[in-house]
Scaffold this active site. Structure first.
Site, PDB file in Angstrom:
ATOM      1  CG  ASP A 245      -1.885   1.101   1.327  1.00  0.00           C
ATOM      2  OD1 ASP A 245      -2.724   1.178   0.414  1.00  0.00           O
ATOM      3  OD2 ASP A 245      -1.824   1.905   2.279  1.00  0.00           O
ATOM      4  CD  GLU A 273      -2.303   3.028  -3.387  1.00  0.00           C
ATOM      5  OE1 GLU A 273      -3.348   3.643  -3.583  1.00  0.00           O
ATOM      6  OE2 GLU A 273      -1.769   2.945  -2.247  1.00  0.00           O
ATOM      7  CG  ASP A 345      -8.274   3.304  -3.329  1.00  0.00           C
ATOM      8  OD1 ASP A 345      -9.006   3.311  -2.312  1.00  0.00           O
ATOM      9  OD2 ASP A 345      -7.103   2.892  -3.316  1.00  0.00           O
TER      10      ASP A 345
HETATM   11  C1  NOJ Z   1      -4.404   3.415  -0.661  1.00  0.00           C
HETATM   12  C2  NOJ Z   1      -5.457   2.414  -0.516  1.00  0.00           C
HETATM   13  O1  NOJ Z   1      -5.704   1.755  -1.684  1.00  0.00           O
HETATM   14  C3  NOJ Z   1      -6.611   3.152   0.058  1.00  0.00           C
HETATM   15  O2  NOJ Z   1      -7.791   2.434  -0.034  1.00  0.00           O
HETATM   16  C4  NOJ Z   1      -6.219   3.467   1.478  1.00  0.00           C
HETATM   17  O3  NOJ Z   1      -7.222   4.203   2.121  1.00  0.00           O
HETATM   18  C5  NOJ Z   1      -4.950   4.293   1.497  1.00  0.00           C
HETATM   19  N1  NOJ Z   1      -3.956   3.756   0.631  1.00  0.00           N
HETATM   20  C6  NOJ Z   1      -4.360   4.365   2.877  1.00  0.00           C
HETATM   21  O4  NOJ Z   1      -3.929   3.109   3.307  1.00  0.00           O
END
Ligand code: NOJ
Ligand code: NOJ
Length: 709
Positions: A245, A273, A345
């Site tokens: 993440d 990510e 997201d």
């Molecule tokens: C990115 C994640 O995909 C999202 O859903 C999350 O809220 C944030 N990072 C914080 O962890």
């Protein structure tokens, strides 16, 4: 005696899983992403656990509370997943999250049903496992997945714990023992900085607070050891790979050592990510430098933007073609980019444009495109909720249907089967645009003589006459591999020259997708994959491809043989030999001595340890100039002097002092210097003799020097 036998069997199973091939090569996989809480409730005893009671909504009306989905539910749906053809499942962060309700701005209860508010990375969340936070349900799920040929990818968030200013105030526990919190942190486990204000500022991105979440300080030896031990434990419980993440917000240099630590435990695959808007993003160069050097692949955000623009918003196919061309020129490991268009997201494609043809076309595109495709759960059922445009949380829908007969379900199965099977073009192939207009994209994937040609017409009304199309498919007639599922038909390929065989003119009907493929037999070993892409002597590496033969041959790293640990026709593992740190070409030779093509491997000096370098009073710089670190090992860039070869850019919150956290070879005496790289690329070296530093063998290191004039 009985128990002894059971233990032996258990141990044998563990060995079997550990040695499964492809554990470091996900290119033949199709990933299925689930929001665990929203998939299936397989165990009602964990719906409303005592330590966090009140966070569950059985009516599923508050989208910010737990709805009951869990690891047992995933396990119960294993045959549905297997039938879909996916071979890896990416689940929500499963570690213990906060127990308290944090009301939102309107006073409504919210809970970390998504899993991104950890409190204890060494225990399993009670809503997903059991009320004692044990690994029982996790173990059961991972072994069930493995026995169905499905890998487990765990979302892991090393950037932060939980809300810094409410609820549990960021509290971190080590298997139940309190470590620190944002409001109780005498040992510097966390950073204590404001919220990120400038998302193009490298210092703020890594050291400030993301979304109010208590920000872990990975340079602290306790934090570093804790996170790495937690990752190791998760691997020991059957996690094959990790989605990391917010990699753009975790200390970048530290992540190289995190990857190294994971790969030293067992074979794995990592993808991060790194959220960005496209290849024009200010930090796009930093993103591909990170992917090329860290051993961590990335979710392909630039392509995601293009896919959504083209399939949902009506833009021309040239946008996808341009994104692919730019990225393919920059990413060394382009087939390790993880491709997607829907996620937890983003509003689902169907919320942006309620057109199932377009969803089918986008699915076919990612499944055939270079990179490892992700299917977001429910897309195969055309699931969507368009409230407020369908964004978070309305994209984290309850899975309501498990039909195995939808068009999307069949499509995913067919293309996943093609990818995992004996045609290696989708997994390892190059990628070439063959025909393009605003509505039509025809692209070819090719790995040696394996070819997959895919044609997509996204117009709902206009069929196109396709003339002048060339392909590497050998002359012959090809039926649509999708068997007309999306309206495709056969083509005839005629003899041409130079890998450009003309296709007889044909019609691609409105909203048709067709796939034509040719599978070859290799006459020499053909290498398509290596993983990890970076490691030190002694680390196990997997090389995959085809035509290796069933008899063990040899592997060369540069000119030195590596010790072969396992050998099959399509994948081998070997140990990196003790050779000088450098970037090498790896070659395979079959038992008859026939050599393969080469593939790149970075051989480190030693295991990586996080080290923070500070240089005070660096040479005067103007805007656009940066200080970089360079030095005498591959980790230090081998005295490289460019953005891509030196280490950096360094960070200057205390200008004119600059600092950077990096990962350096444990126990090694390193020589280094700092350089200024001006905006125009001009390099200024500091004077004097080289700085020297002995990297610690464990923990984290710090070294501070003055710029030498
Ligand atoms: C990115 C994640 O995909 C999202 O859903 C999350 O809220 C944030 N990072 C914080 O962890
Ligand atoms: C590379 C290295 O040999 C280093 O020692 C030297 O300072 C720089 N070049 C600049 O000449």
């Amino acid at each position: 005696m009985k128990t002894m036998q059971m233990w032996f069997r258990l141990a044998a199973c563990v060995v079997l899983f550990a040695s499964t091939l492809y554990s470091q090569d996900f290119k033949k996989h199709v990933i299925y992403q689930v929001v665990t809480d929203r998939f299936f409730n397989g165990d009602t005893t964990n719906d409303n656990p005592p330590q966090s009671s009140g966070l569950f909504d059985s009516t599923k009306t508050n989208w910010q509370l737990y709805w009951g989905g869990d690891l047992a539910g995933l396990q119960q749906k294993m045959s549905y997943l297997k039938g879909l053809g996916v071979t890896a499942i990416w689940i929500s962060p499963a570690v213990d999250n906060i127990n308290l309700n944090i009301p939102d701005g309107n006073g409504n209860a919210t809970a970390p049903y998504h899993g991104y508010a950890a409190r204890d990375f060494k225990r399993i969340e009670e809503h997903f496992g059991d009320v004692n936070n044990t690994f029982a349900a996790f173990d059961s799920f991972t072994s069930s997945a493995h026995s169905n040929g499905i890998k487990v990818i765990l979302d892991f968030a090393p950037n932060h714990t939980n809300d810094a200013t409410a609820g549990e105030f960021g509290s971190l526990y080590d298997n139940g023992t309190f470590v620190a919190a944002c409001n109780n942190d005498p040992n510097g486990i966390f950073h204590h900085n404001p919220d990120i204000g400038d998302f193009n500022d490298r210092y703020q991105l890594q050291y400030y607070t993301l979304e109010g979440l208590c920000d872990l300080n990975q340079e602290n030896a306790t934090t570093d050891a804790y996170l790495k031990a937690a990752l190791k434990q998760l691997q020991q419980h059957g996690t094959d790979a990790f989605r990391i993440d917010a990699v753009k917000h975790v200390t970048w240099g530290w992540e190289y050592s995190m990857a190294n630590s994971i790969f030293n435990n067992a074979g794995s695959f990592l993808y991060g990510e790194w959220f960005q808007g496209g290849t024009g993003d200010d930090l796009y160069h930093d993103s591909y430098k990170f992917a090329n050097k860290s051993g961590i692949g990335l979710l392909d955000f630039p392509l995601e933007v293009a896919i959504r623009d083209v399939f949902a918003s009506g833009n021309a196919f040239s946008e996808i073609d341009n994104a692919l061309a730019a990225e393919n020129a920059n990413f060394i490991w382009q087939n390790d980019l993880v491709t997607f268009f829907d996620s937890h997201d983003l509003p689902r494609l169907l919320s942006v444009n309620n057109n199932t043809n377009r969803l089918n076309e986008a699915l076919a595109f990612v499944l055939a495109c270079r990179g490892i495709p992700v299917i977001y759960y429910g897309d195969e059922q055309y699931l969507h909720n368009d409230t407020n445009g369908g964004g978070d949380p309305y994209n984290r829908n309850q899975m309501t249907s498990f039909s195995t007969t939808t068009t999307a379900y069949t499509l995913i199965n067919k293309l996943a089967t093609l990818r995992s099977g004996s045609n290696d073009a989708l997994a390892y192939g190059s990628s070439q645009q063959r025909w393009l207009n605003n509505d039509v994209y025809i692209f070819e994937r090719k790995f040696f003589n394996d070819v997959v040609l895919t044609a997509i017409n996204k117009s709902d009304t206009t069929g196109y006459t396709i003339s002048g199309l060339n392909t590497a498919l050998p002359a012959g007639t090809y039926s649509d591999y999708l068997a007309a599922l999306l309206g495709g038909s056969s083509i005839t390929v005629n003899n041409g020259t130079g890998g450009n065989n003309p296709v007889s003119t044909f019609t691609l009907p409105a909203h048709a997708v067709a796939v034509w493929q040719f599978t070859s037999t290799a006459s020499a070993p053909e290498v398509g994959s290596i993983g990890p892409t970076v490691g030190q002597p002694g680390m196990t590496v997997t090389v995959a491809g085809k035509g290796f033969g069933s008899t063990t041959g040899s592997v060369l790293v540069g000119a030195t043989a590596g010790t072969v640990k396992s050998w099959s026709d399509s994948a081998i593992t070997f140990t990196i030999p003790s050779i000088t740190n450098a970037v090498y070409n790896v070659t395979l030779k079959n038992s008859g001595g026939t050599a393969s093509n080469t593939i790149q491997l970075t051989v480190l000096t030693a295991k990586l340890i996080p080290v923070t370098f500070t240089v005070n009073n660096a040479t005067p710089t103007s805007p656009g100039d940066y200080i970089f670190l360079t030095g005498n090992t591959v980790e230090l860039g081998n005295w490289g002097t460019t953005f891509d070869t030196a280490v950096g850019p360094m960070l200057d919150p205390n200008y004119p002092n600059w600092f950077l956290n990096t990962s350096m070879p444990a126990g090694t005496v390193i020589q280094f210097k700092f350089i200024k790289i001006a905006a125009n690329g001009a390099v200024t070296w500091e004077g004097g003799v080289n700085h020297q530093y002995t990297v610690p063998t464990t923990g984290t290191g710090f070294v501070t020097v003055n710029w030498q004039n």
